[in-house]
Design a protein around this motif. Structure first.
Motif, short mmCIF file in Angstrom:
data_model
loop_
_atom_site.label_atom_id
_atom_site.label_comp_id
_atom_site.label_asym_id
_atom_site.label_seq_id
_atom_site.Cartn_x
_atom_site.Cartn_y
_atom_site.Cartn_z
N SER A 24 0.83 -1.21 0.00
CA SER A 24 0.00 0.00 0.00
C SER A 24 0.86 1.25 0.00
CB SER A 24 -0.93 0.00 1.22
OG SER A 24 -1.81 -1.10 1.19
N MET A 25 1.97 1.21 0.71
CA MET A 25 2.89 2.35 0.69
C MET A 25 3.46 2.56 -0.70
SD MET A 25 4.89 1.85 4.33
CE MET A 25 5.90 3.32 4.06
N LEU A 26 3.78 1.47 -1.39
CA LEU A 26 4.26 1.57 -2.76
C LEU A 26 3.19 2.18 -3.65
CD1 LEU A 26 6.31 0.94 -5.00
CD2 LEU A 26 5.33 -1.36 -5.15
N VAL A 27 1.95 1.74 -3.47
CA VAL A 27 0.84 2.33 -4.22
C VAL A 27 0.74 3.82 -3.93
CG1 VAL A 27 -1.68 2.42 -4.40
CG2 VAL A 27 -0.53 0.22 -4.40
N GLY A 28 0.88 4.20 -2.66
CA GLY A 28 0.79 5.61 -2.28
C GLY A 28 1.86 6.46 -2.94
N VAL A 29 3.08 5.96 -2.98
CA VAL A 29 4.18 6.70 -3.60
C VAL A 29 3.92 6.88 -5.10
CG1 VAL A 29 6.63 6.63 -4.19
CG2 VAL A 29 5.89 6.03 -1.88
N CYS A 30 3.57 5.80 -5.77
CA CYS A 30 3.35 5.85 -7.22
C CYS A 30 2.10 6.67 -7.57
CB CYS A 30 3.23 4.44 -7.79
SG CYS A 30 4.72 3.45 -7.60
N ALA A 31 1.01 6.42 -6.85
CA ALA A 31 -0.22 7.16 -7.10
C ALA A 31 -0.03 8.64 -6.77
CB ALA A 31 -1.37 6.58 -6.28
N GLY A 32 0.68 8.92 -5.68
CA GLY A 32 0.97 10.30 -5.33
C GLY A 32 1.76 11.00 -6.41
N GLY A 33 2.72 10.30 -7.00
CA GLY A 33 3.50 10.90 -8.08
C GLY A 33 2.64 11.25 -9.29
N ILE A 34 1.74 10.33 -9.67
CA ILE A 34 0.85 10.59 -10.80
C ILE A 34 -0.11 11.74 -10.49
CG2 ILE A 34 -1.05 9.65 -12.18
CD1 ILE A 34 1.62 8.57 -13.02
N ALA A 35 -0.67 11.74 -9.28
CA ALA A 35 -1.62 12.79 -8.90
C ALA A 35 -0.94 14.15 -8.83
CB ALA A 35 -2.27 12.45 -7.56
N VAL A 36 0.29 14.19 -8.33
CA VAL A 36 1.05 15.44 -8.28
C VAL A 36 1.32 15.96 -9.68
CG1 VAL A 36 3.33 16.40 -7.76
CG2 VAL A 36 2.10 15.12 -6.01
N LEU A 37 1.71 15.06 -10.59
CA LEU A 37 1.95 15.47 -11.97
C LEU A 37 0.66 16.01 -12.60
CD1 LEU A 37 3.80 15.62 -14.43
CD2 LEU A 37 3.20 13.24 -14.95
N TYR A 38 -0.45 15.33 -12.34
CA TYR A 38 -1.74 15.78 -12.86
C TYR A 38 -2.10 17.15 -12.30
CZ TYR A 38 -6.68 15.44 -14.24
OH TYR A 38 -7.92 15.66 -14.80
N ARG A 39 -1.85 17.33 -11.02
CA ARG A 39 -2.15 18.62 -10.38
C ARG A 39 -1.29 19.74 -10.98
NH1 ARG A 39 -1.81 19.40 -3.78
NH2 ARG A 39 -1.98 21.68 -3.73
N LEU A 40 -0.03 19.46 -11.26
CA LEU A 40 0.86 20.45 -11.87
C LEU A 40 0.39 20.80 -13.28
CD1 LEU A 40 4.35 19.08 -10.74
CD2 LEU A 40 3.29 21.23 -10.01
N VAL A 41 0.05 19.78 -14.06
CA VAL A 41 -0.39 20.02 -15.44
C VAL A 41 -1.69 20.82 -15.45
CG1 VAL A 41 -1.26 18.89 -17.53
CG2 VAL A 41 0.78 18.00 -16.39
N LEU A 42 -2.63 20.47 -14.57
CA LEU A 42 -3.90 21.20 -14.53
C LEU A 42 -3.71 22.63 -14.04
CD1 LEU A 42 -5.18 18.52 -15.25
CD2 LEU A 42 -6.91 18.94 -13.49
N GLY A 43 -2.75 22.84 -13.13
CA GLY A 43 -2.46 24.20 -12.69
C GLY A 43 -1.97 25.05 -13.85
N GLY A 165 -5.09 3.27 -3.71
CA GLY A 165 -4.70 4.23 -4.74
C GLY A 165 -5.67 5.40 -4.81
N ALA A 166 -6.96 5.12 -4.65
CA ALA A 166 -7.96 6.19 -4.63
C ALA A 166 -7.72 7.12 -3.45
CB ALA A 166 -9.36 5.58 -4.57
N SER A 167 -7.46 6.54 -2.29
CA SER A 167 -7.16 7.33 -1.10
C SER A 167 -5.93 8.20 -1.33
CB SER A 167 -6.93 6.39 0.09
OG SER A 167 -6.50 7.09 1.23
N ALA A 168 -4.91 7.64 -1.95
CA ALA A 168 -3.68 8.38 -2.23
C ALA A 168 -3.93 9.52 -3.21
CB ALA A 168 -2.62 7.42 -2.79
N GLY A 169 -4.80 9.28 -4.20
CA GLY A 169 -5.10 10.33 -5.17
C GLY A 169 -5.74 11.54 -4.54
#
Length: 519
Positions: A24-43, A165-169
């Motif tokens: 789950s921690m691995l999921v959090g790191v990977c999902a967090g990375g994707i969500a952060v990238l998405y947040r940056l792109v949308l910004g 992953g949803a929680s991490a997003g």
């Protein structure tokens, strides 16, 4: 016959739970990375939209070029939605459906992730009133599905990783790890066990750590709250909760009817998506504050703004949001509805300050309270709303008042028989006309937590009406695992494991959940 969940999934040890938490921690790191990238792109996309419309407002002839360009964008997004319908809308109903056993025939997680990312970014770049949080939740769940397919030990563990992953997003989208955990448990999973709770927490905290490395420790909203609302003013909170419950029910009704209206139009998907793009051009030139997720509008909400101007902003944002989302374009309602709640709070505060003599120092308090109450009335997840607003504003001074407003809003929306928005959206996606499912030969095991005072509680196994083709294979009571016999009594708080065919999972769950309701 193939058993999807092997024996190991029914006899997991403490060591296996620790391994699941690490996954789950691995999921959090990977999902967090994707969500952060998405947040940056949308910004960047939202900044581009405001710059674009600022330029066009001074050079109106450019509208003639903008219309066909947006037509091309709408065409590309429409083709992606036609190719992969799972990317339409926020993505939260889709995740709920997957965890309930629906959408067995769908495109791969990679296709959904790429199309959702691209479609959401294009929509925000056009200035549409969409949120990043729902898509972030779906993108995180896609990452959880990818890792679950590789490392998941059984079907249940894969579902836990998807929910993680949803929680991490959500945690990465809002800098709100506790809200991410609570949303996964309250809205997506609907129940939890200690290992599920720890898995959600592990994923959310890991994701939040990644997010804070990029965006810092600052909360999403910084409001100058000087003092709490005194107990003598709680009558105003009850009235606010009633209004939020009514407005929440109206929002759900209008949103669902707008989607129905879009469905009734005999138009290609891309033409339907082009409609909010064309509306964005008009609003971008006349009222640019309503564009995007809502940050610009939120910054306009202060006590100096004229009351009628507040109301106009609020109504336009409301209509633009439902028209944008109703088209089926990839994008969420999470953040726009929170901003709408803030708008209702600002109008309410301005009114009671101007006409009832309430202390102006409490203006921002009502904005904070309205965000949580409006979210609760629409989504029906009060704990998530309370925790989310608390984390977004970085203030613990409002817990009591937040609870009062949220509970009243929840009760009013419930009395008005307004369905929770994500459940209603999921129902609209499911094909109600399909025939009875046929057995596939593949068996799965899923769990149900026996509720207090439910019809399953305090009954012997032989007295329970199990659907055909279903077998009760284990009862877990605390740390004890019981092999059920006919005279074994099921108790409140037990977790029962049920074996059934994979194609019957949804119908069997519904039948058992109906018996599991509190009497």
């Amino acid at each position: 016959m193939k058993l999807e969940n092997n024996y190991h999934s029914l006899t997991n040890s403490v060591f296996d739970n620790v391994i699941l938490i690490l996954k789950s921690m691995l999921v959090g790191v990977c999902a967090g990375g994707i969500a952060v990238l998405y947040r940056l792109v949308l910004g960047k996309g939202e900044s581009f939209a405001f710059s674009l419309y600022d330029f066009v407002s001074g050079n109106l002839l450019w509208i003639l070029l903008l219309i066909p360009i947006f037509g091309i964008l709408a065409y590309l997004i429409g083709k992606m939605v036609d190719y992969n319908p799972m990317i339409s809308g926020s993505g939260i109903p889709q995740i709920e459906g997957i965890l309930k056993g629906y959408f067995l025939k769908r495109k791969s997680w990679f296709s959904t992730l790429v199309c959702k990312f691209a479609g959401g970014a294009m929509g925000i770049a056009g200035g549409l009133s969409l949120g990043r949080e729902g898509p972030s939740i779906q993108l995180g769940a896609n990452v959880g599905e990818a890792i679950g397919n590789r490392l998941g030990n059984g079907r249940l563990e894969k579902k836990i990783l998807i929910a993680g992953g949803a929680s991490a997003g959500l945690a990465a989208a809002f800098n709100a790890p506790l809200a991410g955990v609570m949303f996964a448990l309250e809205e997506i999973f609907k129940y939890f066990t200690p290992v599920i709770l720890l898995s959600m927490m592990s994923a959310a905290v890991a994701s939040d750590f990644i997010s804070k490395q990029i965006f810092g420790m600052q909360p999403i909203f910084e409001l100058p709250v000087i003092q709490s609302i005194p107990l003598s003013g709680y009558g105003y909170l009850i009235l606010l909760g009633i209004l939020l419950g009514v407005f929440g029910a109206i929002y759900n009704y209008v949103l669902l009817r707008t989607k129905d209206l879009y469905k009734s139009l005999s138009l290609p998907t891309w033409v339907k998506i082009w409609i909010p793009f064309l509306l964005a051009i008009v609003l971008g030139i006349t009222i640019p504050q309503v564009l995007g997720g809502g940050h610009a509008l939120f910054e306009e909400m202060n006590s100096d703004l004229v009351l009628t101007t507040m109301i106009v902003f609020l109504l336009v944002k409301f209509l633009f949001s439902v028209i944008s989302f109703g088209s089926g374009i990839p994008g969420g309602i999470f953040f726009p509805l929170i901003v709408l709640g803030a708008g209702i709070g600002s109008v309410y505060a301005k009114a009671i300050i101007s006409f009832l003599g309430v202390d102006p120092i409490l203006f921002h308090n009502f904005i904070i309270l309205a965000m949580a109450g409006y979210f609760t009335a629409i989504v029906r997840a009060p704990l998530t709303g309370i925790i989310l607003v608390t984390e977004m504003t970085n203030s613990l001074a409002h817990l009591l008042s937040l609870t009062v407003v949220s509970l009243v809003a929840y009760a009013v929306a419930d009395l008005l028989k307004s369905p929770p928005v994500y459940e209603a959206l999921l129902d609209g996606m499911l094909d109600k006309e399909q025939g009875e499912p046929k057995e596939s030969g593949k068996r799965i095991v899923f769990e149900i937590l026996v509720q207090h005072e439910s019809m399953l509680a305090n009954k012997m196994v032989k007295d329970i009406s199990l659907p055909e083709g279903t077998l009760l294979v284990e009862i877990r009571r605390g740390e004890y695992r019981i092999l059920p016999k006919g005279n074994t009594k099921i108790k409140e708080g037990d977790t029962i494991s049920v074996l059934t065919d994979v194609n019957l999972e949804c119908s069997v769950k519904e039948a058992l959940e109906a018996q599991n309701q509190s009497t």
